[in-house]
Design an enzyme around this catalytic site. Structure first.
Site, PDB file in Angstrom:
ATOM      1  N   GLY A   1       0.795  -1.208   0.159  1.00 20.71           N
ATOM      2  CA  GLY A   1      -0.018   0.039   0.111  1.00 20.71           C
ATOM      3  C   GLY A   1       0.751   1.258   0.067  1.00 20.71           C
TER       4      GLY A   1
ATOM      5  N   ALA B   1      15.412  10.969  -1.045  1.00 16.28           N
ATOM      6  CA  ALA B   1      16.477  10.969  -0.433  1.00 16.28           C
ATOM      7  C   ALA B   1      17.443   9.966  -1.100  1.00 16.28           C
ATOM      8  CB  ALA B   1      15.934  10.771   0.923  1.00 16.28           C
TER       9      ALA B   1
ATOM     10  N   ARG C   1       0.899  -5.625  -5.952  1.00 16.14           N
ATOM     11  CA  ARG C   1       0.821  -6.974  -5.398  1.00 16.14           C
ATOM     12  C   ARG C   1       1.512  -7.828  -6.261  1.00 16.14           C
ATOM     13  NH1 ARG C   1      -0.304  -5.151  -0.105  1.00 16.14           N
ATOM     14  NH2 ARG C   1      -2.074  -3.726  -0.120  1.00 16.14           N
TER      15      ARG C   1
ATOM     16  N   ASP D   1       4.958  -4.703   6.013  1.00 14.39           N
ATOM     17  CA  ASP D   1       5.062  -6.230   6.393  1.00 14.39           C
ATOM     18  C   ASP D   1       5.434  -6.798   5.144  1.00 14.39           C
ATOM     19  OD1 ASP D   1       5.429  -8.147   8.636  1.00 14.39           O
ATOM     20  OD2 ASP D   1       3.647  -8.864   7.012  1.00 14.39           O
TER      21      ASP D   1
ATOM     22  N   SER E   1       6.332  -6.061   2.177  1.00 12.98           N
ATOM     23  CA  SER E   1       7.427  -5.786   1.511  1.00 12.98           C
ATOM     24  C   SER E   1       8.621  -5.905   2.311  1.00 12.98           C
ATOM     25  CB  SER E   1       7.392  -4.028   1.415  1.00 12.98           C
ATOM     26  OG  SER E   1       6.214  -3.598   0.875  1.00 12.98           O
TER      27      SER E   1
ATOM     28  N   THR F   1       4.375   2.650   5.566  1.00 13.82           N
ATOM     29  CA  THR F   1       3.014   2.315   5.708  1.00 13.82           C
ATOM     30  C   THR F   1       2.166   3.224   6.818  1.00 13.82           C
ATOM     31  OG1 THR F   1       1.490   0.675   6.697  1.00 13.82           O
ATOM     32  CG2 THR F   1       3.716   0.595   7.424  1.00 13.82           C
TER      33      THR F   1
ATOM     34  N   ASP G   1       0.031   2.221   8.809  1.00 18.19           N
ATOM     35  CA  ASP G   1      -0.631   1.657   9.684  1.00 18.19           C
ATOM     36  C   ASP G   1       0.283   1.552  10.829  1.00 18.19           C
ATOM     37  OD1 ASP G   1      -2.328   0.614   8.003  1.00 18.19           O
ATOM     38  OD2 ASP G   1      -1.497  -1.304   7.626  1.00 18.19           O
TER      39      ASP G   1
ATOM     40  N   ASP H   1       2.740  -0.160  11.746  1.00 20.70           N
ATOM     41  CA  ASP H   1       2.802  -1.612  12.509  1.00 20.70           C
ATOM     42  C   ASP H   1       4.082  -2.316  12.146  1.00 20.70           C
ATOM     43  OD1 ASP H   1       2.252  -2.005   9.701  1.00 20.70           O
ATOM     44  OD2 ASP H   1       0.799  -3.479   9.950  1.00 20.70           O
TER      45      ASP H   1
ATOM     46  N   GLY I   1      -5.897   0.507   9.397  1.00 15.64           N
ATOM     47  CA  GLY I   1      -4.935   0.201  10.393  1.00 15.64           C
ATOM     48  C   GLY I   1      -4.469  -1.309  10.125  1.00 15.64           C
ATOM     49  N   ARG I   2      -5.586  -2.034   9.391  1.00 18.11           N
ATOM     50  CA  ARG I   2      -5.126  -3.623   9.383  1.00 18.11           C
ATOM     51  C   ARG I   2      -5.433  -3.987  10.556  1.00 18.11           C
ATOM     52  NH1 ARG I   2      -0.116  -6.215   6.334  1.00 18.11           N
ATOM     53  NH2 ARG I   2       0.777  -5.687   8.068  1.00 18.11           N
TER      54      ARG I   2
ATOM     55  N   ARG J   1     -24.759   7.189  13.096  1.00 18.92           N
ATOM     56  CA  ARG J   1     -24.322   7.230  11.502  1.00 18.92           C
ATOM     57  C   ARG J   1     -23.130   6.682  11.695  1.00 18.92           C
ATOM     58  NH1 ARG J   1     -29.032   7.677  11.463  1.00 18.92           N
ATOM     59  NH2 ARG J   1     -30.317   9.447  10.163  1.00 18.92           N
TER      60      ARG J   1
END
Length: 319
Positions: free
Chosen positions: A11, A22, A72, A103, A105, A125, A127, A129, A170-171, A243
């Protein structure tokens, strides 16, 4: 080492372009030739590789997404696919590779490392994580995007006296929900790292209602359940009018914050330094504002940890 490559995988995350910039400019500054691999590991297998110059990465530091694109690639999970990627890099004379991603990757970089090819992982990422770093590239931008949405939704929630449920990405990690929810003053935050008690949530909402509070914001991490599923459960427990807003991929886009641009620049440059030092099989990160690097074969076995002190604080402040 004379030639290195860089690819982005999985992602996209705001700040990836700053990291690419860089890596390219740091490499050229030190006399390296830098090659961009387009479309992630799929492009690596298929030889979508081009030499990048200083001008190739001009005017990208402020752009979201990734100029190298991403895809992917199930084939790269196989030994045959990995060998194809290595052969393509040998064909272009690439002696080391910087992989920017999450992760999945890192798993690809780990596989290349196990084949003896020098790789350095850069955590990109939203996330947040990836172990071995306090923050990942894109996380700060994502939580600020969510915060902006929370602030706007709160205006509507107040006007219509409703409970709004905001589903965030955030998976399997709750960092986006926790940080944006705490910053946005959410009454309830649900993260996958902890079970929730519907009776406790319902009681908190009722107490707020009894003291005149007519609206609430609940932030739900997608790793818990969908916002719509939780809304149905909450309505059955409270009869409150709810909602749901699912923020979706808006969280992955946008111009990166200053924090993400600086982080990406520092991590990308450090990845090049490691390759110049002859160190492959590493994963770079930042801890207590200091650059660090770990063995990528070991770090992937370390579980992600959420900041439970912040989680407890969010409950204390939402009374």
């Amino acid at each position: 080492m004379k030639r290195i490559g860089v690819l982005t995988s999985g992602g996209d995350a705001p700040g990836m372009n700053a990291a690419i910039r860089a890596i390219v400019r740091k490499g050229i500054y030190h006399g390296l030739e830098v090659f961009g691999v387009y479309n992630g590991y799929s492009g690596l297998i298929n030889g979508k590789i081009e030499k990048l110059e200083v001008g190739s990465v001009g005017d990208i530091i402020h752009r979201g997404g990734t100029m190298l694109h991403s895809a992917r690639c199930l084939e790269f999970k196989t030994q045959e696919g990995q060998q194809k990627g290595i052969e393509q890099m040998k064909k272009f004379g690439i002696e080391g590779l910087v992989v920017i991603g999450g992760d999945g990757s890192y798993q690809g970089a780990k596989a290349l490392t196990e084949h003896g090819f020098p790789c350095v992982g850069v955590p990109g990422t939203i996330d947040n994580d990836i172990p071995g770093t306090d923050f990942t590239i894109g996380f700060d931008t994502a939580i600020n995007t969510v915060l902006d949405a929370i602030d706007k939704i709160r205006d509507t929630a107040s006007s219509h006296e409703r409970t709004f449920i905001i589903e965030v990405m955030g998976r399997d990690a709750g960092d986006i929900a926790l940080w944006s929810g705490l910053a946005g003053g959410a009454e309830t935050i649900l993260i996958p790292e902890d079970n929730y008690d519907m009776n406790e949530i319902a009681e908190r909402l009722r107490k707020g209602n009894d003291r005149g509070k007519k609206h609430s914001i609940i932030v739900v991490a997608e790793g818990v359940k969908s916002g719509n599923e939780f809304a149905k459960e909450l309505e059955e427990a409270t009869n409150f009018d709810t909602r749901v807003s699912v923020l979706g991929h808006i969280q992955r886009g946008g111009s990166p914050t200053a924090s993400d641009r600086v982080l990406a620049s520092r991590l990308g440059a450090r990845a090049v330094e490691l390759l110049l030092e002859g160190k492959g099989g590493r994963a770079v990160g930042i801890e207590n504002n200091q650059l660090v690097d770990y063995d990528i074969l070991e770090i992937l076995g370390t579980p992600h940890k959420v900041a439970f002190d912040m989680y407890r604080l969010s409950k204390e402040l939402s009374i």
